[in-house]
Design an enzyme around this catalytic site. Structure first.
Site, PDB file in Angstrom:
ATOM      1  N   ASP A 187      -7.653   2.491  -0.597  1.00 40.50           N
ATOM      2  CA  ASP A 187      -5.941   2.934   0.355  1.00 40.50           C
ATOM      3  C   ASP A 187      -5.454   2.515  -0.701  1.00 40.50           C
ATOM      4  O   ASP A 187      -4.730   1.229  -0.914  1.00 40.50           O
ATOM      5  CB  ASP A 187      -6.050   3.271   1.834  1.00 40.50           C
ATOM      6  CG  ASP A 187      -4.523   3.050   2.229  1.00 40.50           C
ATOM      7  OD1 ASP A 187      -3.368   3.148   1.275  1.00 40.50           O
ATOM      8  OD2 ASP A 187      -4.456   3.444   3.185  1.00 40.50           O
ATOM      9  N   LYS A 239     -12.838   1.288   3.974  1.00 36.91           N
ATOM     10  CA  LYS A 239     -11.708   1.824   3.372  1.00 36.91           C
ATOM     11  C   LYS A 239     -11.535   0.062   2.522  1.00 36.91           C
ATOM     12  O   LYS A 239     -10.815  -0.255   3.273  1.00 36.91           O
ATOM     13  CB  LYS A 239     -10.853   2.574   4.136  1.00 36.91           C
ATOM     14  CG  LYS A 239      -9.366   2.522   3.052  1.00 36.91           C
ATOM     15  CD  LYS A 239      -8.760   3.303   4.248  1.00 36.91           C
ATOM     16  CE  LYS A 239      -7.221   2.730   4.689  1.00 36.91           C
ATOM     17  NZ  LYS A 239      -6.153   3.465   5.374  1.00 36.91           N
ATOM     18  N   LYS A 284      -1.713  10.742  10.809  1.00 36.91           N
ATOM     19  CA  LYS A 284      -0.922   9.893  11.591  1.00 36.91           C
ATOM     20  C   LYS A 284      -0.117  10.599  12.890  1.00 36.91           C
ATOM     21  O   LYS A 284       0.557  11.177  12.435  1.00 36.91           O
ATOM     22  CB  LYS A 284      -1.156   8.551  11.536  1.00 36.91           C
ATOM     23  CG  LYS A 284      -1.861   8.183  10.595  1.00 36.91           C
ATOM     24  CD  LYS A 284      -0.999   6.526   9.865  1.00 36.91           C
ATOM     25  CE  LYS A 284      -1.654   5.921   8.725  1.00 36.91           C
ATOM     26  NZ  LYS A 284      -1.135   5.213   7.327  1.00 36.91           N
ATOM     27  N   ASP A 319      -1.378  10.501   2.744  1.00 43.62           N
ATOM     28  CA  ASP A 319      -0.873   9.802   3.776  1.00 43.62           C
ATOM     29  C   ASP A 319       0.061   9.391   4.602  1.00 43.62           C
ATOM     30  O   ASP A 319       0.873  11.063   4.910  1.00 43.62           O
ATOM     31  CB  ASP A 319      -1.517   8.320   4.261  1.00 43.62           C
ATOM     32  CG  ASP A 319      -1.530   7.120   5.689  1.00 43.62           C
ATOM     33  OD1 ASP A 319      -0.683   7.415   6.100  1.00 43.62           O
ATOM     34  OD2 ASP A 319      -1.724   6.561   5.223  1.00 43.62           O
ATOM     35  N   LYS A 322      -8.235  -1.476   1.354  1.00 43.27           N
ATOM     36  CA  LYS A 322      -7.297  -1.655   0.771  1.00 43.27           C
ATOM     37  C   LYS A 322      -7.083  -1.902  -0.692  1.00 43.27           C
ATOM     38  O   LYS A 322      -7.855  -3.088  -1.326  1.00 43.27           O
ATOM     39  CB  LYS A 322      -5.836  -2.574   1.582  1.00 43.27           C
ATOM     40  CG  LYS A 322      -5.811  -2.018   3.355  1.00 43.27           C
ATOM     41  CD  LYS A 322      -5.349  -1.078   2.784  1.00 43.27           C
ATOM     42  CE  LYS A 322      -4.788   0.085   4.342  1.00 43.27           C
ATOM     43  NZ  LYS A 322      -3.541   0.740   4.214  1.00 43.27           N
ATOM     44  N   SER A 336     -11.261  -0.106   8.642  1.00 47.86           N
ATOM     45  CA  SER A 336      -9.968  -0.185   7.001  1.00 47.86           C
ATOM     46  C   SER A 336     -10.002  -1.915   6.578  1.00 47.86           C
ATOM     47  O   SER A 336      -9.658  -2.868   7.333  1.00 47.86           O
ATOM     48  CB  SER A 336      -8.641   0.499   7.637  1.00 47.86           C
ATOM     49  OG  SER A 336      -8.073  -0.450   6.572  1.00 47.86           O
ATOM     50  N   GLY A 369      -5.094   5.244  10.896  1.00 46.12           N
ATOM     51  CA  GLY A 369      -4.563   4.493  11.904  1.00 46.12           C
ATOM     52  C   GLY A 369      -3.806   3.561  11.832  1.00 46.12           C
ATOM     53  O   GLY A 369      -3.202   3.181  10.667  1.00 46.12           O
ATOM     54  N   GLU A 416      -6.916   7.222  -1.944  1.00 45.34           N
ATOM     55  CA  GLU A 416      -5.402   7.874  -0.401  1.00 45.34           C
ATOM     56  C   GLU A 416      -3.568   7.024  -1.379  1.00 45.34           C
ATOM     57  O   GLU A 416      -4.296   5.678  -1.410  1.00 45.34           O
ATOM     58  CB  GLU A 416      -5.576   7.032   1.014  1.00 45.34           C
ATOM     59  CG  GLU A 416      -5.135   7.184   2.200  1.00 45.34           C
ATOM     60  CD  GLU A 416      -5.311   6.667   3.046  1.00 45.34           C
ATOM     61  OE1 GLU A 416      -6.543   6.123   3.696  1.00 45.34           O
ATOM     62  OE2 GLU A 416      -4.437   6.094   4.088  1.00 45.34           O
TER      63      GLU A 416
HETATM   64  O1  SMG Z   1      -6.179   1.407  12.356  1.00 42.28           O
HETATM   65  O2  SMG Z   1      -7.679   0.409  11.318  1.00 42.28           O
HETATM   66  C1  SMG Z   1      -6.435   0.676  10.848  1.00 42.28           C
HETATM   67  C2  SMG Z   1      -5.246   0.499  10.271  1.00 42.28           C
HETATM   68  C3  SMG Z   1      -6.474   1.475   8.966  1.00 42.28           C
HETATM   69  O3  SMG Z   1      -5.096   1.183   7.134  1.00 42.28           O
HETATM   70  C4  SMG Z   1      -4.900   1.322   7.761  1.00 42.28           C
HETATM   71  N1  SMG Z   1      -3.726   1.786   7.610  1.00 42.28           N
HETATM   72  O4  SMG Z   1      -1.832   3.133   5.397  1.00 42.28           O
HETATM   73  O5  SMG Z   1      -3.432   3.818   6.183  1.00 42.28           O
HETATM   74  C5  SMG Z   1      -2.787   3.263   6.267  1.00 42.28           C
HETATM   75  C6  SMG Z   1      -2.706   1.497   7.060  1.00 42.28           C
HETATM   76  C7  SMG Z   1      -1.751   1.220   7.464  1.00 42.28           C
HETATM   77  C8  SMG Z   1      -1.786   0.342   7.664  1.00 42.28           C
HETATM   78  S1  SMG Z   1       0.230  -0.711   7.981  1.00 42.28           S
HETATM   79  C9  SMG Z   1       0.246  -1.920   8.547  1.00 42.28           C
HETATM   80 MG    MG Z   2      -3.007   4.570   4.332  1.00 45.23          MG
END
Ligand code: SMG
Ligand code: MG
Length: 368
Positions: free
Chosen positions: A188, A161, A262, A238, A163, A135, A290, A213
């Protein structure tokens, strides 16, 4: 086995590289680690609530309160034979899934150790390696983002992925897609959009994305159903899915075609497995999300992702993606085929390093 003692450890760790999403930028990551002592064995779980209520309403403080004052007292001194015994005892607590998951998963670990089986076997998983991706957060400039993506692709990640947020979406995805025509790509939005942004999603629809996402409100399924009806790309939920019930409601109304599971957000490994099974019956693929876990949470995620309907790559990157020094060993590394191997030792299969733990621990509580 009888649960003799439970510990909570509030830890705060420096990230190797700051991570930015549509709701903010973080340079450190906090969580609560839970230790369960029973029959001479020690199980570990990770409560993924963050220091503030940004991704979820849960925080370190609410997690600490719910664990110490409500969840731990339901199991302390009690006999536990299966994880279901713990789920039953937690049933009077509404909400707070991350707090529940931290303790329930520590019990899964200790029970699997007592049986001499790796956690993935205790869960019913078959595979010894699972497909994974990375990510990539928002960066200050497009050049920096492309540099990050290149670095991860060079490291061997076969799925990326990105953001996204308003103003950092179509042009970013276009630039990545033009440069890497074949990479498996997904985005995402972390709830940063509304249905008024339909033109953005229709533009994203042309880039052969695996999924989009959680673009809309963090508790919504109704608007997502409207959006999904207008898109060729699968919508993946999510934030909106907090339980097996939420998953069923979302699938019943066509709010998504994929679910990100998750383990913290849905309240533990038992609920995560139930959502996996439901999606499997409905022909809906899932993948493991994650929360920047330490090697403790990462090991649990990997074990979960061995279940057969986890057909899409998970956000389970190598330990070094987030931490220079983790609090447990061994570190997880990426295999050449963008998979990660699942530990074969009993339970989670990781060993907590006491010195590392003490170095990052902010607060400690013991109930016995
Ligand atoms: O653990 O690689 C990881 C993070 C993956 O992007 C990620 N998580 O919305 O999916 C999600 C985000 C939440 C992160 S909250 C700080
Ligand atoms: Mg997410």
């Amino acid at each position: 086995m009888r649960i003799e003692r439970v510990e909570l450890h509030h830890v705060e760790m420096q990230l190797a590289h700051p991570f930015e999403t549509s709701f903010g930028r973080q340079a450190t990551r906090s969580c609560i680690l839970v230790t369960v002592h029973a029959d001479g064995l020690t199980g570990w779980g990770e409560c993924t609530a963050d220091s503030g209520p940004w991704y979820s309403y849960e925080t370190i403080e609410t997690g600490w309160h719910i664990l110490r004052d409500f969840l731990i007292p339901t199991v302390l001194g009690e006999e536990v034979e299966t994880p279901d015994n713990v789920v039953q005892r937690f049933s009077s607590v509404r909400g707070h899934p991350m707090a529940r998951a931290g303790l329930e998963n520590a019990v899964w670990d200790v029970l699997a150790q007592a049986q001499g089986r790796p956690l993935y076997r205790a869960l019913g998983g078959q595979r010894d390696r699972v497909p994974v991706g990375v990510s990539v957060g928002v960066e200050a400039t497009l050049e920096e983002l492309l540099g990050q993506v290149e670095r991860y692709i060079d490291l061997g990640y076969g799925r990326v992925k990105l953001k996204i947020k308003p103003g950092w979406d179509v042009q970013v995805v276009r630039a990545v897609r033009e440069r890497w025509a074949d990479v498996a790509l997904q985005v995402d939005g972390n709830s940063a959009y509304t249905l008024a942004d339909i033109a953005t999603f229709q533009a994203l629809d042309q880039f052969d994305l695996l999924l989009i996402e959680q673009p809309l409100h963090h508790d919504d399924i109704v608007d997502h159903a409207q959006l999904q009806a207008q898109l060729g790309t699968p919508v993946c939920l999510d934030e909106s899915i907090h339980s097996p019930e939420h998953a069923r409601w979302a699938l019943d109304i066509g709010a998504c075609r994929v679910i990100n599971i998750k383990v913290g957000r849905v309240g533990g490994l038992t609920a995560a497995k139930q959502i996996h099974d439901l999606c499997s019956e409905r022909g809906v693929p899932v993948w493991c999300g994650g929360m920047l876990e330490t090697n403790i949470g990462r090991a649990a995620n990997l074990a979960l992702a061995t279940l057969p309907n986890f057909t899409l790559p998970g956000d389970i990157s190598a330990s070094a993606r987030y931490y220079r020094e983790d609090i447990a060993e061994p570190d997880f590394v990426l295999n050449d085929d963008s998979t990660m191997s699942v530990p074969d030792d009993p339970g989670l299969g990781v060993r907590v390093l006491p010195e590392q733990l003490h170095a990052v621990r902010q607060r400690h509580y013991t109930a016995s």
